[in-house]
Design a protein around this motif. Structure first.
Motif, PDB file in Angstrom:
ATOM      1  N   GLU A 187       0.895  -1.342   0.089  1.00 50.14           N
ATOM      2  CA  GLU A 187       0.078   0.074   0.036  1.00 50.14           C
ATOM      3  C   GLU A 187       0.795   1.390   0.112  1.00 50.14           C
ATOM      4  N   TRP A 188       2.008   1.210   0.301  1.00 51.02           N
ATOM      5  CA  TRP A 188       2.974   2.292   0.413  1.00 51.02           C
ATOM      6  C   TRP A 188       2.840   3.439  -0.629  1.00 51.02           C
ATOM      7  N   GLU A 189       3.156   2.714  -1.799  1.00 52.67           N
ATOM      8  CA  GLU A 189       3.347   3.578  -3.100  1.00 52.67           C
ATOM      9  C   GLU A 189       2.149   4.379  -3.115  1.00 52.67           C
ATOM     10  N   SER A 190       0.947   3.798  -2.923  1.00 49.52           N
ATOM     11  CA  SER A 190      -0.350   4.581  -3.131  1.00 49.52           C
ATOM     12  C   SER A 190      -0.583   5.880  -2.249  1.00 49.52           C
ATOM     13  N   ARG A 191      -0.043   5.476  -1.322  1.00 45.85           N
ATOM     14  CA  ARG A 191       0.042   6.405   0.062  1.00 45.85           C
ATOM     15  C   ARG A 191       1.049   7.659   0.211  1.00 45.85           C
ATOM     16  N   LEU A 192       1.940   7.356  -0.526  1.00 48.15           N
ATOM     17  CA  LEU A 192       3.294   8.285  -0.763  1.00 48.15           C
ATOM     18  C   LEU A 192       3.078   9.845  -0.522  1.00 48.15           C
ATOM     19  N   GLY A 193       1.737   9.966  -1.174  1.00 46.65           N
ATOM     20  CA  GLY A 193       1.403  11.664  -1.221  1.00 46.65           C
ATOM     21  C   GLY A 193       1.259  12.175   0.173  1.00 46.65           C
ATOM     22  N   ALA A 194       1.221  11.460   1.209  1.00 50.10           N
ATOM     23  CA  ALA A 194       0.787  12.064   2.632  1.00 50.10           C
ATOM     24  C   ALA A 194       2.075  12.064   3.396  1.00 50.10           C
ATOM     25  N   TYR A 195       3.344  11.942   2.473  1.00 49.15           N
ATOM     26  CA  TYR A 195       4.429  11.798   3.277  1.00 49.15           C
ATOM     27  C   TYR A 195       5.575  13.132   2.679  1.00 49.15           C
ATOM     28  N   ASP A 196       6.333  13.641   3.502  1.00 53.98           N
ATOM     29  CA  ASP A 196       7.184  14.609   3.249  1.00 53.98           C
ATOM     30  C   ASP A 196       8.884  14.046   3.039  1.00 53.98           C
ATOM     31  N   LEU A 197       9.023  13.078   3.577  1.00 52.57           N
ATOM     32  CA  LEU A 197      10.218  12.197   3.398  1.00 52.57           C
ATOM     33  C   LEU A 197      10.158  10.963   3.275  1.00 52.57           C
ATOM     34  N   LEU A 198      10.680  10.099   2.275  1.00 51.21           N
ATOM     35  CA  LEU A 198      10.947   8.603   2.026  1.00 51.21           C
ATOM     36  C   LEU A 198      12.346   8.495   2.235  1.00 51.21           C
ATOM     37  N   VAL A 199      12.736   7.304   2.956  1.00 54.44           N
ATOM     38  CA  VAL A 199      13.938   6.942   3.416  1.00 54.44           C
ATOM     39  C   VAL A 199      13.912   5.178   3.072  1.00 54.44           C
ATOM     40  N   ASN A 200      14.727   5.022   2.335  1.00 52.97           N
ATOM     41  CA  ASN A 200      15.214   3.518   1.980  1.00 52.97           C
ATOM     42  C   ASN A 200      16.168   3.096   2.956  1.00 52.97           C
ATOM     43  N   THR A 201      16.047   2.221   3.901  1.00 53.57           N
ATOM     44  CA  THR A 201      16.797   2.073   4.977  1.00 53.57           C
ATOM     45  C   THR A 201      17.231   0.307   4.602  1.00 53.57           C
ATOM     46  N   THR A 202      16.956  -0.085   3.708  1.00 55.64           N
ATOM     47  CA  THR A 202      17.041  -1.494   3.262  1.00 55.64           C
ATOM     48  C   THR A 202      18.299  -1.646   2.213  1.00 55.64           C
ATOM     49  N   PHE A 214      16.320  -2.287  -7.653  1.00 57.25           N
ATOM     50  CA  PHE A 214      14.926  -1.950  -7.095  1.00 57.25           C
ATOM     51  C   PHE A 214      14.487  -0.454  -7.426  1.00 57.25           C
ATOM     52  N   CYS A 215      13.167  -0.218  -7.827  1.00 49.63           N
ATOM     53  CA  CYS A 215      13.223   1.154  -8.121  1.00 49.63           C
ATOM     54  C   CYS A 215      11.223   1.018  -8.446  1.00 49.63           C
ATOM     55  N   PRO A 216      10.919   1.283  -7.188  1.00 45.05           N
ATOM     56  CA  PRO A 216       9.347   1.385  -6.967  1.00 45.05           C
ATOM     57  C   PRO A 216       8.847   2.625  -7.475  1.00 45.05           C
ATOM     58  N   SER A 217       7.371   2.654  -7.831  1.00 44.55           N
ATOM     59  CA  SER A 217       6.671   3.881  -8.426  1.00 44.55           C
ATOM     60  C   SER A 217       6.448   4.888  -7.446  1.00 44.55           C
ATOM     61  N   PRO A 238      18.887   3.218  -8.449  1.00 45.81           N
ATOM     62  CA  PRO A 238      17.853   3.475  -9.077  1.00 45.81           C
ATOM     63  C   PRO A 238      16.768   4.178  -8.291  1.00 45.81           C
ATOM     64  N   LEU A 239      16.455   4.149  -7.340  1.00 46.68           N
ATOM     65  CA  LEU A 239      15.271   4.867  -6.491  1.00 46.68           C
ATOM     66  C   LEU A 239      15.421   6.308  -6.542  1.00 46.68           C
ATOM     67  N   LEU A 240      16.775   6.807  -6.303  1.00 51.71           N
ATOM     68  CA  LEU A 240      17.241   8.114  -6.520  1.00 51.71           C
ATOM     69  C   LEU A 240      17.247   8.786  -7.961  1.00 51.71           C
ATOM     70  N   ALA A 241      17.642   7.720  -8.736  1.00 53.14           N
ATOM     71  CA  ALA A 241      17.370   8.114 -10.298  1.00 53.14           C
ATOM     72  C   ALA A 241      16.097   8.386 -10.714  1.00 53.14           C
ATOM     73  N   GLN A 242      15.276   7.661 -10.135  1.00 51.63           N
ATOM     74  CA  GLN A 242      13.818   7.965 -10.594  1.00 51.63           C
ATOM     75  C   GLN A 242      13.411   9.132  -9.927  1.00 51.63           C
ATOM     76  N   ALA A 243      13.561   9.643  -8.612  1.00 48.59           N
ATOM     77  CA  ALA A 243      13.180  10.627  -7.953  1.00 48.59           C
ATOM     78  C   ALA A 243      13.815  11.848  -8.696  1.00 48.59           C
ATOM     79  N   GLN A 244      14.883  11.607  -9.115  1.00 47.96           N
ATOM     80  CA  GLN A 244      15.565  13.175  -9.736  1.00 47.96           C
ATOM     81  C   GLN A 244      14.966  13.479 -11.140  1.00 47.96           C
ATOM     82  N   LYS A 245      14.692  12.177 -11.599  1.00 51.31           N
ATOM     83  CA  LYS A 245      13.707  12.393 -12.943  1.00 51.31           C
ATOM     84  C   LYS A 245      12.502  12.824 -13.050  1.00 51.31           C
ATOM     85  N   GLN A 246      12.027  12.896 -11.874  1.00 57.11           N
ATOM     86  CA  GLN A 246      10.478  13.284 -11.521  1.00 57.11           C
ATOM     87  C   GLN A 246      10.778  14.900 -11.002  1.00 57.11           C
ATOM     88  N   GLY A 247      11.939  15.267 -10.725  1.00 57.12           N
ATOM     89  CA  GLY A 247      12.103  16.404 -10.305  1.00 57.12           C
ATOM     90  C   GLY A 247      12.221  16.793  -8.665  1.00 57.12           C
TER      91      GLY A 247
END
Length: 287
Positions: A187-202, A214-217, A238-247
């Motif tokens: 569920e976390w990808e669909s609820r991402l709009g509620a957060y100010d910070l996303l941290v991958n600790t894995t 690993f590159c979630p939506s 890959p996660l950071l690259a996607q985030a940068q691509k989205q600005g």
């Protein structure tokens, strides 16, 4: 190519030198010797920081030997963090909150103080990058790194949520840190709009890790979301690259690596070292 100079003077080491190191099994992958010895040379300190390969089951014997040999302390990495937590005579607030010890400080009275610097190192790195954590944070993962980061973010006043593929681990983390919100992994990808910070600790997204691609939506993220990753190999996951691509604003794991080392260095060698462009460029060369 960076124009930042990475030259450092020769090492200084005499019979009066201060010695510390990093205990692990294996330990050859650790960047800590590179980092601490850079600081020692930069500040002209008589001392050394060495890798200490210690097999499981030999941790306490090794630590007592280091004390007897006059070491000032040591960092602790996999698989000895639980053993370190159990061994120390005194746990500081950070270690109690994190449930782990990654820094041993040998006191003059023979006692050992245990500290956890991962969480504070993460927060410090975010502040240094101009991304002071605030609001609501969502953490991917529920292991030791997640607990350290979650505790530090809670202490900084953030509302923290955690999601993990294995629900039992996120439940255990929520029990250890009251007030922690749990979010189902699917569920976390669909609820991402509620957060100010996303941290991958894995270790997802790490070179050689369980899922290096690993590159979630991040489609549901708000435009103000900050995306952070504690992985630093590769520097751009890959996660950071996607985030940068989205600005979106991003923060890599190298800053956490550098900032978490400062407390131990200050305690062992009597100098508060600086994390700056020169240091970052030097460490980047090894990655």
């Amino acid at each position: 190519m960076s124009s930042v100079k990475t030259d450092i003077p020769s090492a200084i080491l005499t019979g009066h030198g201060r010695i510390a190191g990093v205990i692990g099994w294996p330990v050859e992958h650790s960047r800590s010797p590179l980092l601490h010895n850079y600081w020692l040379r930069r500040y002209g300190i008589d001392g050394a920081y060495v890798p200490l390969p210690v097999q499981p089951g030999q941790f306490e014997l090794a630590v007592r030997g280091l004390q007897a040999a006059g070491f000032k302390g040591a960092n602790v990495t996999i698989p000895h963090k639980e053993a370190a937590y159990a061994l120390v005579d005194e746990l500081d607030h950070s270690a109690k909150r994190a449930g782990a010890v990654n820094t041993l400080i040998f006191e003059k009275n023979g006692r050992i103080r245990g500290v956890s610097t991962d969480g504070s190192g993460f927060v410090a790195s975010m502040k240094a990058a101009g991304h002071a954590p605030q609001g609501k944070a969502l953490l991917l993962g529920a292991g030791g790194a997640a607990r350290s980061v979650a505790a530090a973010l809670q202490d900084a006043g953030l509302h923290v949520a955690v999601t993990n593929r294995t629900e039992a681990r996120s439940e255990a983390l929520a029990q250890a840190l009251p007030g922690l919100e749990r979010v189902a992994w699917d569920e976390w990808e669909s609820r991402l709009g509620a957060y100010d910070l996303l941290v991958n600790t894995t270790s997802l997204g790490m070179e050689g890790g369980p899922d290096p691609l690993f590159c979630p939506s991040l489609a549901q993220a708000s435009s103000s979301l900050i995306v952070a990753d504690i992985v630093y190999v590769p520097l751009l996951t890959p996660l950071l690259a996607q985030a940068q691509k989205q600005g979106l604003k991003t923060a890599g794991g190298l800053g956490m690596l550098l900032h978490q080392a400062r407390l131990g260095f200050r305690e062992w060698f009597g100098q508060d070292p600086q994390v700056d462009e020169q240091l970052e460029a030097f460490v980047r060369q090894s990655l």
